[in-house]
Design an enzyme around this catalytic site. Structure first.
Site, PDB file in Angstrom:
ATOM      1  N   TYR A 101       0.825  -1.222   0.000  1.00 29.46           N
ATOM      2  CA  TYR A 101       0.000   0.000   0.000  1.00 29.46           C
ATOM      3  C   TYR A 101       0.851   1.260   0.000  1.00 29.46           C
ATOM      4  O   TYR A 101       0.423   2.316  -0.462  1.00 29.46           O
ATOM      5  CB  TYR A 101      -0.970  -0.014   1.199  1.00 29.46           C
ATOM      6  CG  TYR A 101      -2.187  -0.863   0.917  1.00 29.46           C
ATOM      7  CD1 TYR A 101      -3.352  -0.299   0.414  1.00 29.46           C
ATOM      8  CD2 TYR A 101      -2.141  -2.238   1.103  1.00 29.46           C
ATOM      9  CE1 TYR A 101      -4.460  -1.081   0.122  1.00 29.46           C
ATOM     10  CE2 TYR A 101      -3.241  -3.030   0.807  1.00 29.46           C
ATOM     11  CZ  TYR A 101      -4.396  -2.448   0.321  1.00 29.46           C
ATOM     12  OH  TYR A 101      -5.477  -3.218   0.013  1.00 29.46           O
ATOM     13  N   GLU A 143      -8.680  -7.253   4.534  1.00 32.93           N
ATOM     14  CA  GLU A 143      -7.855  -8.312   3.927  1.00 32.93           C
ATOM     15  C   GLU A 143      -7.201  -9.173   5.016  1.00 32.93           C
ATOM     16  O   GLU A 143      -7.128 -10.404   4.883  1.00 32.93           O
ATOM     17  CB  GLU A 143      -6.817  -7.681   2.973  1.00 32.93           C
ATOM     18  CG  GLU A 143      -7.502  -7.176   1.711  1.00 32.93           C
ATOM     19  CD  GLU A 143      -6.751  -6.078   0.955  1.00 32.93           C
ATOM     20  OE1 GLU A 143      -5.519  -5.954   1.127  1.00 32.93           O
ATOM     21  OE2 GLU A 143      -7.400  -5.336   0.196  1.00 32.93           O
TER      22      GLU A 143
HETATM   23  C1  HEM Z   1      -6.333   2.142  -1.268  1.00 30.58           C
HETATM   24  C2  HEM Z   1      -5.649   1.417  -2.123  1.00 30.58           C
HETATM   25  C3  HEM Z   1      -6.248   0.566  -3.209  1.00 30.58           C
HETATM   26  C4  HEM Z   1      -7.435   0.708  -3.857  1.00 30.58           C
HETATM   27  C5  HEM Z   1      -8.485   1.776  -3.660  1.00 30.58           C
HETATM   28  C6  HEM Z   1      -7.532  -0.377  -4.804  1.00 30.58           C
HETATM   29  C7  HEM Z   1      -8.616  -0.568  -5.647  1.00 30.58           C
HETATM   30  C8  HEM Z   1      -8.764  -1.636  -6.497  1.00 30.58           C
HETATM   31  C9  HEM Z   1      -9.915  -1.885  -7.321  1.00 30.58           C
HETATM   32  C10 HEM Z   1     -11.154  -1.007  -7.413  1.00 30.58           C
HETATM   33  C11 HEM Z   1      -9.701  -3.043  -7.988  1.00 30.58           C
HETATM   34  C12 HEM Z   1     -10.658  -3.723  -8.981  1.00 30.58           C
HETATM   35  C13 HEM Z   1     -11.529  -4.677  -8.201  1.00 30.58           C
HETATM   36  C14 HEM Z   1     -12.538  -5.382  -9.086  1.00 30.58           C
HETATM   37  O1  HEM Z   1     -13.615  -4.842  -9.312  1.00 30.58           O
HETATM   38  O2  HEM Z   1     -12.240  -6.471  -9.544  1.00 30.58           O
HETATM   39  C15 HEM Z   1      -8.386  -3.522  -7.601  1.00 30.58           C
HETATM   40  C16 HEM Z   1      -7.782  -4.653  -8.112  1.00 30.58           C
HETATM   41  C17 HEM Z   1      -6.446  -4.912  -7.956  1.00 30.58           C
HETATM   42  N1  HEM Z   1      -5.588  -4.314  -7.077  1.00 30.58           N
HETATM   43 FE1  HEM Z   1      -6.019  -2.788  -5.850  1.00 30.58          FE
HETATM   44  N2  HEM Z   1      -6.416  -1.143  -4.739  1.00 30.58           N
HETATM   45  C18 HEM Z   1      -5.590  -0.602  -3.780  1.00 30.58           C
HETATM   46  C19 HEM Z   1      -4.362  -1.090  -3.388  1.00 30.58           C
HETATM   47  C20 HEM Z   1      -3.680  -2.075  -4.047  1.00 30.58           C
HETATM   48  C21 HEM Z   1      -2.346  -2.496  -3.730  1.00 30.58           C
HETATM   49  C22 HEM Z   1      -1.499  -1.961  -2.592  1.00 30.58           C
HETATM   50  C23 HEM Z   1      -1.989  -3.431  -4.634  1.00 30.58           C
HETATM   51  C24 HEM Z   1      -0.681  -4.158  -4.743  1.00 30.58           C
HETATM   52  C25 HEM Z   1       0.308  -3.724  -5.427  1.00 30.58           C
HETATM   53  C26 HEM Z   1      -3.135  -3.648  -5.502  1.00 30.58           C
HETATM   54  C27 HEM Z   1      -3.196  -4.545  -6.540  1.00 30.58           C
HETATM   55  C28 HEM Z   1      -4.341  -4.853  -7.244  1.00 30.58           C
HETATM   56  C29 HEM Z   1      -4.386  -5.854  -8.293  1.00 30.58           C
HETATM   57  C30 HEM Z   1      -3.211  -6.688  -8.797  1.00 30.58           C
HETATM   58  C31 HEM Z   1      -5.715  -5.887  -8.730  1.00 30.58           C
HETATM   59  C32 HEM Z   1      -6.295  -6.739  -9.878  1.00 30.58           C
HETATM   60  C33 HEM Z   1      -6.063  -5.963 -11.134  1.00 30.58           C
HETATM   61  C34 HEM Z   1      -6.680  -6.575 -12.348  1.00 30.58           C
HETATM   62  O3  HEM Z   1      -7.258  -7.663 -12.289  1.00 30.58           O
HETATM   63  O4  HEM Z   1      -6.576  -5.923 -13.391  1.00 30.58           O
HETATM   64  N3  HEM Z   1      -4.137  -2.800  -5.117  1.00 30.58           N
HETATM   65  N4  HEM Z   1      -7.849  -2.668  -6.696  1.00 30.58           N
END
Ligand code: HEM
Ligand SMILES: Cc1cc2nc3c(=O)[nH]c(=O)nc-3n(C[C@H](O)[C@H](O)[C@H](O)COP(=O)(O)OP(=O)(O)OC[C@H]3O[C@@H](n4cnc5c(N)ncnc54)[C@H](O)[C@@H]3O)c2cc1C
Length: 421
Positions: A101, A143
């Protein structure tokens, strides 16, 4: 989950700047991803390159941050809990860790500065930093809870599974039956949950994709059912679906995450309507199996739309398990039914005439336009919004796109090109 409070000073700044951030949100996330992935190439092994190329992940992230900020400053904003839960489940399936994060926060806030320029005074930067960390803290907490419940160490988020069988369901759909290769039993899998499958591709890259657990009938093995994704208008074919279709053989090992996803069917008595299109059928079979095992007296209606009967994957399995229920109805719509077929309907799914049992709960899975149509039709027939749940086979853009008129449009449904997410 109760939303935490912004400090008074940040609240005023977020109120004053929310509209401008919202207007530039996709531009901001469009700068954020390339810069973060360039600085941290190891993250290319968890981010989905397809969703990067289409911009869908950018849109989903932008929409979620804006919606989060809005509900911090507006008590009348739409509920946010389900968005937070969906993201947390997706993150857990990918093994996202709290320390990451910091990386995301640094690059996201830098992108805000780059896009909005001088408008980002130190006060504005501090206020949005606070929004980010409130969101991050809530996600990290949820998580941590999910990792704990599943008994998963986020440093080791996957287990090896062996492919023990391949079943060619249709020309474009294959099922892979997977058995844990570590000698341990299957984890608990709720009906409707998915796993992230990590594919080590021939070019040396590693890519995760989510696949619904389409069956757990044997109790010791899980099955996923994969539709081959073809590139349209010059776009490349889907990377992981092609790999699973063309390269993965019986005996091979795949890294598979803990089952995740909160769109699951609970053991209530309410009758169920399961409305699917194309690959969305994968969510129907596990729900039916579960109901057959635990509540065979529960009323279930399944409604499926596909191009042709030959494209309709898992059809026989659904009918077989459905026959174990006391009260089961199966309906199908095909754009091109077989000549002489008198039981299925022609064209797109139209639920406006289908008898809906009292108190029905609706689960829908398919392309977004299809699910919007299903929702609009059942709402217009008096089903409360809270009784309609949906699963998106990609980043959730439901909230990022405009809602349609809530009125049934007879004979209008999935666009033929879009059947099969
Ligand atoms: C406050 C911080 C964060 C927010 C608001 C956020 C938000 C999101 C959202 C909205 C999704 C799409 C969910 C869905 O509808 O399937 C997502 C997917 C994902 N997030 Fe986060 N995220 C955050 C932090 C992180 C962090 C720290 C990582 C790690 C590096 C991360 C890695 C991912 C990955 C790998 C996906 C799947 C992407 C894909 O399938 O294209 N996220 N996140
Ligand atoms: C919760 C969930 C459950 C799911 N369950 C299932 C399931 O049960 N069965 C199933 O079959 N699928 C399921 N999916 C979808 C699955 O995860 C994958 O998204 C799907 O298999 C496609 O992955 P891919 O690697 O083959 O395609 P990708 O390589 O990711 O490509 C995806 C799309 O992006 C386009 N694209 C890629 N690169 C470019 C580019 N450079 N320019 C323009 N366009 C580009 C491709 O043409 C394609 O249309 C699920 C998804 C989710 C989120």
């Amino acid at each position: 989950m109760t939303a935490p409070l912004l400090s008074e000073s940040s609240e005023a700044v977020v109120r004053a700047t929310a509209a401008v951030v919202a207007a530039h949100a996709e531009e901001i996330t469009g700068v954020f991803y390339p810069s973060m992935l360039a600085a941290h190439p190891e993250l290319l092994r968890v981010f989905n390159t397809g969703n990067q190329a289409t911009g869908e992940q950018s849109k989903a992230l932008a929409a979620s941050v804006v919606a989060y900020a809005v509900q911090l400053i507006d008590p009348a904003a739409p509920p946010f809990d389900h968005v937070l839960r969906r993201i947390a489940h997706k993150h857990v399936s990918l093994g996202i860790r709290p320390d990451q994060y910091t990386i995301v926060g640094r690059h996201l806030l830098a992108a805000v500065g780059e896009v909005l320029g001088d408008a980002v005074t130190p006060e504005v930067a501090a206020a949005w930093d606070e929004v980010y960390w409130l969101f991050a803290t809530q996600l990290v907490a949820e998580e941590a809870r999910l990792y704990h419940l599943a008994g998963v160490d986020p440093a080791l988020p996957v287990r090896p599974y062996r492919v023990v069988r391949r079943v060619q369901e249709t020309a474009e759909v294959v099922s892979l039956v997977l058995e844990p290769a570590d000698g341990e039993p299957l984890p608990e899998i709720l009906p409707g949950q998915y796993v992230s499958v990590f594919a080590d591709l021939p070019d040396g890259s590693r890519q995760p994709r989510q696949y619904t657990v389409s069956s757990t009938r044997s109790g010791a093995r899980l099955q996923i059912t994969v539709r081959r994704v073809r590139g349209r208008d010059g776009a490349p074919d889907g990377r992981v679906s092609a790999f699973l279709h063309d390269t993965v053989a019986v005996g091979d090992l795949l890294d598979v995450s803990t089952p995740s996803g909160d769109v699951v069917v609970e053991d209530a008595q309410a009758p169920l309507l399961l409305a699917s299109a194309g690959a969305g059928i994968t969510t129907v079979l596990p729900v039916l199996e579960h109901v057959a095992r635990t509540q065979p007296q529960r009323k279930v209606v399944v409604a499926h739309a596909d191009r042709t009967p030959a494209d309709h994957a898992l059809r026989e399995a659904v009918l077989r398990v459905g026959a174990e229920l006391d009260d089961f109805t199966a309906l199908a719509w095909y754009e091109q039914p077989e000549p002489g077929d008198t039981t299925s309907r022609r064209g797109f799914m139209d639920l406006s005439e289908v008898p809906l049992p009292e108190g029905v709960q609706v689960f829908t899975c398919g392309p977004l336009p299809f699910m919007r149509q299903v929702r609009a039709t059942v709402l217009s027939r008096g089903v409360p919004a809270a009784a309609v749940r949906y699963e998106v086979f990609g980043p959730d853009l439901w909230g990022a796109a405009p809602e349609p008129e809530v009125a049934p449009v007879p004979h209008q449904g999935v666009h033929p090109q879009r059947v099969g997410v």
